[in-house]
Design a protein around this motif. Structure first.
Motif, PDB file in Angstrom:
ATOM      1  N   LEU A  14      -7.695 -57.231 -18.460  1.00 45.50           N
ATOM      2  CA  LEU A  14      -7.990 -56.237 -17.425  1.00 45.50           C
ATOM      3  C   LEU A  14      -7.109 -56.527 -16.211  1.00 45.50           C
ATOM      4  O   LEU A  14      -7.259 -57.553 -15.554  1.00 45.50           O
ATOM      5  CB  LEU A  14      -9.468 -56.294 -17.055  1.00 45.50           C
ATOM      6  N   GLN A  15      -6.190 -55.615 -15.912  1.00 48.63           N
ATOM      7  CA  GLN A  15      -5.234 -55.808 -14.825  1.00 48.63           C
ATOM      8  C   GLN A  15      -5.714 -55.207 -13.507  1.00 48.63           C
ATOM      9  O   GLN A  15      -5.527 -55.811 -12.451  1.00 48.63           O
ATOM     10  CB  GLN A  15      -3.882 -55.185 -15.208  1.00 48.63           C
ATOM     11  N   HIS A  16      -6.298 -54.028 -13.567  1.00 48.33           N
ATOM     12  CA  HIS A  16      -6.703 -53.335 -12.338  1.00 48.33           C
ATOM     13  C   HIS A  16      -8.058 -52.669 -12.547  1.00 48.33           C
ATOM     14  O   HIS A  16      -8.360 -52.176 -13.645  1.00 48.33           O
ATOM     15  CB  HIS A  16      -5.678 -52.264 -11.940  1.00 48.33           C
TER      16      HIS A  16
ATOM     17  N   THR B 153       1.929 -54.935  -2.694  1.00 47.01           N
ATOM     18  CA  THR B 153       0.578 -55.470  -2.885  1.00 47.01           C
ATOM     19  C   THR B 153       0.235 -55.683  -4.348  1.00 47.01           C
ATOM     20  O   THR B 153      -0.779 -56.305  -4.660  1.00 47.01           O
ATOM     21  CB  THR B 153      -0.446 -54.521  -2.255  1.00 47.01           C
ATOM     22  N   ARG B 154       1.075 -55.102  -5.259  1.00 45.47           N
ATOM     23  CA  ARG B 154       0.820 -55.164  -6.702  1.00 45.47           C
ATOM     24  C   ARG B 154      -0.542 -54.566  -7.065  1.00 45.47           C
ATOM     25  O   ARG B 154      -1.229 -55.054  -7.968  1.00 45.47           O
ATOM     26  CB  ARG B 154       0.935 -56.601  -7.222  1.00 45.47           C
ATOM     27  N   LYS B 155      -0.906 -53.530  -6.343  1.00 48.49           N
ATOM     28  CA  LYS B 155      -2.162 -52.835  -6.605  1.00 48.49           C
ATOM     29  C   LYS B 155      -1.928 -51.332  -6.533  1.00 48.49           C
ATOM     30  O   LYS B 155      -0.922 -50.860  -6.000  1.00 48.49           O
ATOM     31  CB  LYS B 155      -3.234 -53.244  -5.582  1.00 48.49           C
ATOM     32  N   TYR B 156      -2.894 -50.603  -7.067  1.00 49.33           N
ATOM     33  CA  TYR B 156      -2.853 -49.144  -6.979  1.00 49.33           C
ATOM     34  C   TYR B 156      -3.623 -48.694  -5.740  1.00 49.33           C
ATOM     35  O   TYR B 156      -4.728 -49.175  -5.468  1.00 49.33           O
ATOM     36  CB  TYR B 156      -3.453 -48.503  -8.230  1.00 49.33           C
TER      37      TYR B 156
ATOM     38  N   GLY C  71       2.775 -48.559   2.685  1.00 49.55           N
ATOM     39  CA  GLY C  71       1.705 -47.822   2.025  1.00 49.55           C
ATOM     40  C   GLY C  71       2.243 -46.934   0.915  1.00 49.55           C
ATOM     41  O   GLY C  71       3.448 -46.905   0.626  1.00 49.55           O
ATOM     42  N   PRO C  72       1.356 -46.198   0.252  1.00 53.06           N
ATOM     43  CA  PRO C  72       1.784 -45.300  -0.818  1.00 53.06           C
ATOM     44  C   PRO C  72       2.613 -44.134  -0.276  1.00 53.06           C
ATOM     45  O   PRO C  72       2.553 -43.797   0.913  1.00 53.06           O
ATOM     46  CB  PRO C  72       0.464 -44.809  -1.419  1.00 53.06           C
TER      47      PRO C  72
END
Length: 415
Positions: free
Chosen positions: A155-157, A206-209, A261-262
């Protein structure tokens, strides 16, 4: 011309999803009878069931294929709060299984506490990754570190959307200018949350969504969502199935170098159709993203296409049994659209009417007695054309010629 073929699926309950593989030669179906069936297309175009097995202990909502680069792999999700990964194995032993294929369960994902409503594999350039969304409002992204060992998934995210999730779609763009992106739709009845479609983008820092956009204009329950194949476009196209069909254009805004940011998206609604007059349950693009198909509670499949001015229109309607829709409602039927399009275009061109989205340059008319004389239009049309006042031809402007005397070449010294 559309050719409809009926398949005796032999499911004992409602069929919730139908999924084609990458090449369109295999098909998987899932049902409330807790089973999944795999169908293969023969050379004569007939579909034959080659595998059928019980997959879950509850209704199976969705089934999807992985890219064939990773083998013959399926994923399914169910009301029993799990998602499962299946792989086809061809028997190689000397027993009765030699040469025969069978599907085995590689893993079961049990992180969800509620019904898993959708499951999708990520685009192949991201590796073998699987995404699920659940009624608890959580999107989970798994990755198989070793594509040769599908029993291991990490589970990555885990992304909380704060709304009950009903469907998910990955942006298939492989451009480096577009970070990984997915959209998730919700059928939550909570009216306090306006936007039922959320866009998430991966952040390299951040290596996140992170949430990039919420489509606030979509306030009704969303049943399906689908990104169009990108094909090198600088923007994204998203189709949504709700109480109607909606097509959105998502244009990435220029990102500042200091921004972490995105990417901000400019949201434009390109088209909105309520021709189904009922809930729309599925939307699907063709591989070139030029044609969109939708199905609804009216029992019809409708095809949508854009012209050169990006105006979307219905180009075909099929009933649930595959026959073209007939009637005086003014909507185009499948037969008149596909078979009669070229005929109508030719007639319009002869009668001096605009030929739809196509432009035909004027050609010199054939003269009687020549080898192309049989291509002359009917005499009634010729008389009609002759009756029109001749347009005076504009004389070309005379060309002005400029010249000057040539200077003699200087004589070389010493010659």
């Amino acid at each position: 011309m559309f050719v409809a073929r009926s398949i005796a699926a032999d499911h004992k309950d409602l069929i919730h999803d139908v999924s084609y593989d990458f090449h369109g030669r295999r098909m998987a179906t899932c049902s409330s009878d807790q089973s999944v069936k795999v169908w293969d297309k023969s050379e004569n175009g007939e579909w034959h069931c080659t595998a059928s097995w019980k997959t879950h202990s509850g209704s199976v909502w969705r089934v999807t294929w992985a890219h064939p680069e990773f083998g013959q792999v399926l994923a399914s999700c169910s009301f029993d709060r799990t998602a499962a990964v299946w792989e086809e194995i061809v028997g190689e032993s000397n027993d009765k299984q030699r040469g025969l294929s069978h599907w085995i369960k590689r893993t079961t994902l049990v992180d969800s506490r509620t019904s898993v409503t959708d499951v999708k594999f990520a685009p192949k350039h991201m590796g073998l990754m699987l995404t699920t969304c659940s009624a608890d409002g959580v999107v989970r992204i798994y990755e198989a570190p070793d594509v040769m060992n599908l029993s291991q998934w990490s589970l990555q995210h885990e992304i909380s959307c704060k709304l009950s999730c009903s469907c998910i779609s990955w942006n298939p763009s492989s451009s480096r200018a577009h970070p990984p992106m997915f959209a998730v739709g919700s059928d939550d009845s909570n009216v306090t949350y306006g936007g039922k479609v959320q866009i998430y983008e991966y952040n390299e820092n951040t290596r996140k969504y992170a949430k990039a956009e919420t489509l606030m204009t979509v306030t009704d329950a969303v049943h399906d969502i689908s990104f169009a194949p990108n094909l090198g476009r600088s923007f994204h196209v998203l189709a949504i199935a709700t109480k109607d069909v909606r097509i959105f254009k998502l244009v990435p805004m220029r990102k500042e170098s200091t921004s972490t940011g995105p990417t901000k998206l400019e949201v434009q609604i390109v088209a909105q159709f309520d021709n189904h007059n009922s809930q729309v349950w599925r939307v699907s693009w063709n591989i070139t993203s030029t044609l969109l198909a939708s199905s609804g509670d009216d029992g019809c499949v409708r095809l949508w296409k854009a012209n050169y001015m990006d105006n979307w229109k219905c180009t075909g309607i099929l009933k649930g049994d595959g026959s073209p829709l007939t009637g005086s409602s003014g909507q185009p039927t499948a037969m008149s659209t596909v078979v009669g399009s070229s005929v109508q275009t030719s007639q319009n061109a002869l009668n001096g009417m605009p030929a739809g989205r196509y432009f035909f340059p004027p050609l010199d008319p054939p003269r009687a007695g020549t080898r192309y004389g049989h291509l002359l239009p009917p005499s009634s049309l010729i008389e009609h054309c002759d009756a029109e006042p001749a347009q005076p031809q504009q004389q070309p402007l005379p060309h002005r010629l400029y010249s000057r005397a040539l200077l003699p070449l200087p004589e070389a010294e010493g010659l």
